[in-house]
Design an enzyme around this catalytic site. Structure first.
Site, PDB file in Angstrom:
ATOM      1  N   SER A   1       0.845  -1.199   0.000  1.00 49.10           N
ATOM      2  CA  SER A   1       0.000   0.000   0.000  1.00 49.10           C
ATOM      3  C   SER A   1       0.877   1.245   0.000  1.00 49.10           C
ATOM      4  O   SER A   1       1.640   1.489   0.948  1.00 49.10           O
ATOM      5  CB  SER A   1      -0.895   0.007   1.238  1.00 49.10           C
ATOM      6  OG  SER A   1      -1.449   1.306   1.375  1.00 49.10           O
TER       7      SER A   1
ATOM      8  N   HIS B   1      -1.118  -1.331  -4.277  1.00 47.89           N
ATOM      9  CA  HIS B   1      -2.404  -1.069  -3.628  1.00 47.89           C
ATOM     10  C   HIS B   1      -2.555   0.437  -3.424  1.00 47.89           C
ATOM     11  O   HIS B   1      -1.710   1.085  -2.794  1.00 47.89           O
ATOM     12  CB  HIS B   1      -2.450  -1.799  -2.283  1.00 47.89           C
ATOM     13  CG  HIS B   1      -3.765  -1.744  -1.578  1.00 47.89           C
ATOM     14  ND1 HIS B   1      -4.834  -2.567  -1.891  1.00 47.89           N
ATOM     15  CD2 HIS B   1      -4.196  -0.953  -0.564  1.00 47.89           C
ATOM     16  CE1 HIS B   1      -5.854  -2.296  -1.086  1.00 47.89           C
ATOM     17  NE2 HIS B   1      -5.502  -1.307  -0.274  1.00 47.89           N
TER      18      HIS B   1
ATOM     19  N   ASP C   1      -4.943   3.350  -1.970  1.00 47.99           N
ATOM     20  CA  ASP C   1      -6.038   3.613  -1.039  1.00 47.99           C
ATOM     21  C   ASP C   1      -6.673   4.963  -1.334  1.00 47.99           C
ATOM     22  O   ASP C   1      -6.032   6.002  -1.155  1.00 47.99           O
ATOM     23  CB  ASP C   1      -5.508   3.595   0.395  1.00 47.99           C
ATOM     24  CG  ASP C   1      -5.209   2.185   0.868  1.00 47.99           C
ATOM     25  OD1 ASP C   1      -6.112   1.337   0.800  1.00 47.99           O
ATOM     26  OD2 ASP C   1      -4.063   1.938   1.282  1.00 47.99           O
TER      27      ASP C   1
ATOM     28  N   MET D   1      -9.492   7.589  -0.283  1.00 45.28           N
ATOM     29  CA  MET D   1     -10.333   7.944   0.871  1.00 45.28           C
ATOM     30  C   MET D   1     -10.946   9.323   0.654  1.00 45.28           C
ATOM     31  O   MET D   1     -10.260  10.228   0.165  1.00 45.28           O
ATOM     32  CB  MET D   1      -9.481   7.989   2.147  1.00 45.28           C
ATOM     33  CG  MET D   1      -8.734   6.708   2.424  1.00 45.28           C
ATOM     34  SD  MET D   1      -7.775   6.883   3.935  1.00 45.28           S
ATOM     35  CE  MET D   1      -6.893   5.327   3.951  1.00 45.28           C
TER      36      MET D   1
ATOM     37  N   HIS E   1      -8.377   0.544  -4.082  1.00 43.87           N
ATOM     38  CA  HIS E   1      -9.287   0.275  -2.959  1.00 43.87           C
ATOM     39  C   HIS E   1     -10.061   1.555  -2.660  1.00 43.87           C
ATOM     40  O   HIS E   1      -9.509   2.501  -2.097  1.00 43.87           O
ATOM     41  CB  HIS E   1      -8.430  -0.172  -1.757  1.00 43.87           C
ATOM     42  CG  HIS E   1      -9.201  -0.424  -0.501  1.00 43.87           C
ATOM     43  ND1 HIS E   1      -8.591  -0.568   0.732  1.00 43.87           N
ATOM     44  CD2 HIS E   1     -10.535  -0.571  -0.262  1.00 43.87           C
ATOM     45  CE1 HIS E   1      -9.504  -0.788   1.658  1.00 43.87           C
ATOM     46  NE2 HIS E   1     -10.701  -0.780   1.087  1.00 43.87           N
TER      47      HIS E   1
ATOM     48  N   MET F   1     -12.374   3.650  -0.636  1.00 44.65           N
ATOM     49  CA  MET F   1     -13.029   3.823   0.677  1.00 44.65           C
ATOM     50  C   MET F   1     -13.810   5.124   0.587  1.00 44.65           C
ATOM     51  O   MET F   1     -13.462   6.134   1.216  1.00 44.65           O
ATOM     52  CB  MET F   1     -11.964   3.871   1.778  1.00 44.65           C
ATOM     53  CG  MET F   1     -11.392   2.492   2.079  1.00 44.65           C
ATOM     54  SD  MET F   1      -9.855   2.573   3.001  1.00 44.65           S
ATOM     55  CE  MET F   1      -8.719   2.853   1.663  1.00 44.65           C
TER      56      MET F   1
ATOM     57  N   MET G   1     -11.199  -6.407   5.522  1.00 45.86           N
ATOM     58  CA  MET G   1     -10.431  -5.421   6.297  1.00 45.86           C
ATOM     59  C   MET G   1     -10.099  -6.015   7.660  1.00 45.86           C
ATOM     60  O   MET G   1     -10.992  -6.504   8.367  1.00 45.86           O
ATOM     61  CB  MET G   1     -11.230  -4.126   6.479  1.00 45.86           C
ATOM     62  CG  MET G   1     -11.414  -3.299   5.219  1.00 45.86           C
ATOM     63  SD  MET G   1      -9.905  -2.884   4.350  1.00 45.86           S
ATOM     64  CE  MET G   1      -9.008  -1.951   5.596  1.00 45.86           C
TER      65      MET G   1
ATOM     66  N   ASP H   1      -6.278  -6.692   4.478  1.00 45.36           N
ATOM     67  CA  ASP H   1      -5.688  -5.342   4.474  1.00 45.36           C
ATOM     68  C   ASP H   1      -5.799  -4.757   5.874  1.00 45.36           C
ATOM     69  O   ASP H   1      -6.903  -4.610   6.413  1.00 45.36           O
ATOM     70  CB  ASP H   1      -6.478  -4.493   3.465  1.00 45.36           C
ATOM     71  CG  ASP H   1      -5.948  -3.081   3.314  1.00 45.36           C
ATOM     72  OD1 ASP H   1      -4.913  -2.748   3.897  1.00 45.36           O
ATOM     73  OD2 ASP H   1      -6.612  -2.306   2.579  1.00 45.36           O
TER      74      ASP H   1
HETATM   75  C1  DX5 Z   1      -6.357   1.293   5.617  1.00 41.98           C
HETATM   76  C2  DX5 Z   1      -5.895   0.999   4.215  1.00 41.98           C
HETATM   77  C3  DX5 Z   1      -4.716   0.142   4.136  1.00 41.98           C
HETATM   78  C4  DX5 Z   1      -3.473   0.684   4.792  1.00 41.98           C
HETATM   79  C5  DX5 Z   1      -2.769  -0.473   5.417  1.00 41.98           C
HETATM   80  O1  DX5 Z   1      -7.585   1.899   5.595  1.00 41.98           O
HETATM   81  O2  DX5 Z   1      -6.932   0.379   3.465  1.00 41.98           O
HETATM   82  O3  DX5 Z   1      -4.427  -0.294   2.818  1.00 41.98           O
HETATM   83  O4  DX5 Z   1      -2.591   1.339   3.932  1.00 41.98           O
HETATM   84  O5  DX5 Z   1      -1.738  -0.020   6.194  1.00 41.98           O
HETATM   85  P1  DX5 Z   1      -0.943  -0.964   7.182  1.00 41.98           P
HETATM   86  O6  DX5 Z   1      -0.402  -2.116   6.379  1.00 41.98           O
HETATM   87  O7  DX5 Z   1       0.119  -0.068   7.696  1.00 41.98           O
HETATM   88  O8  DX5 Z   1      -1.904  -1.422   8.238  1.00 41.98           O
HETATM   89 ZN    ZN Z   2      -6.420  -0.547   1.483  1.00 46.10          ZN
END
Ligand code: DX5
Ligand code: ZN
Length: 213
Positions: free
Chosen positions: A9, A34, A36, A38, A67, A69, A139, A174
């Site tokens: 990620s 990956h 993310d 948000m 991903h 969110m 998750m 994840d």
């Molecule tokens: C959290 C994200 C993850 C995040 C994981 O909401 O979806 O992808 O980057 O980070 P780590 O591996 O540090 O928990």
């Molecule tokens: Zn993620």
């Protein structure tokens, strides 16, 4: 041995040097990136958007695992597809009444499709859609931030999904993944691991990635 897809990620990468950070994980043996996304509504944080995905696509041939969110994922799927995502994973909780339509929309752009569930969502809610999916993302932290602690209970959803899954379904986890928690998940039937802080926080990315396999 089962093939495990590692998807670092970039939320934990150095954004000033994203091109180098992505090249480094590729050289270190990762197959996917990956990303993310948000929106500050579905999760209490804002991160990466469409222009960054487009820029990444212009610089790498790696598989882009996006991903989402975000609320109303259906509004943005076209943009992320056109920006060059290879897989688009959206949250069940963000569109529980339109799941079938959202799956169809992602597929209409020729992209792979995944559904993600948060820690408090039971895996059974996605059973009706499983045959239409390429991936299920479980998750193992509350989505929103990197660097949180792995929630063991969430991993128990993996075998429940594996039991009813078609043979090509990818089960991804994840949140809080490291060499120890990753092994728990793969032994339960996960075959894709997302890891942010564990990989990007390591001095040696290759060593970190190898330790996940
Ligand atoms: C959290 C994200 C993850 C995040 C994981 O909401 O979806 O992808 O980057 O980070 P780590 O591996 O540090 O928990
Ligand atoms: Zn993620």
């Amino acid at each position: 041995m089962q093939k495990i897809i590692i998807s670092p990620s970039i939320l934990s990468a150095d954004f000033m040097n994203l091109e180098t950070e992505i090249k480094s994980i590729q050289e270190a043996g990762a197959q996917w990136v990956h990303i993310d996304v948000m929106d500050g509504h579905f999760v209490p944080n804002i991160s990466i958007g469409v222009p960054v995905v487009k820029s990444i696509r212009g610089k790498t041939d790696m598989f882009l695992d996006v991903h989402l969110m975000i609320e109303n994922p259906q509004k943005y799927i076209k943009s992320f597809a056109q920006a060059g995502a290879d897989l688009i994973t959206f949250h069940y909780e963000a569109c529980a009444t339109d799941v079938v339509e959202v799956i169809k929309l992602v597929k209409s752009f020729g992209k792979k499709v995944g559904i993600s569930i948060k820690p408090n969502t039971e895996p059974e809610v996605i059973f009706p859609y499983i045959n239409e999916l390429d991936l299920v993302l479980i998750m193992t932290v509350e989505p929103g931030f990197g660097g949180q602690e792995f929630m063991h209970d969430c991993a128990l959803k993996i075998p429940k999904i594996r039991e009813i899954a078609h043979e090509n379904l990818i089960i991804q986890v994840d949140g809080g993944i490291n060499n120890l928690t990753g092994k728990i998940c793969t032994s339960l039937g996960a075959n894709s691991l997302v890891a942010g802080s564990y990989i990007y926080g390591a001095n040696d990315y290759k060593k970190a990635i190898d330790s996940l396999r």
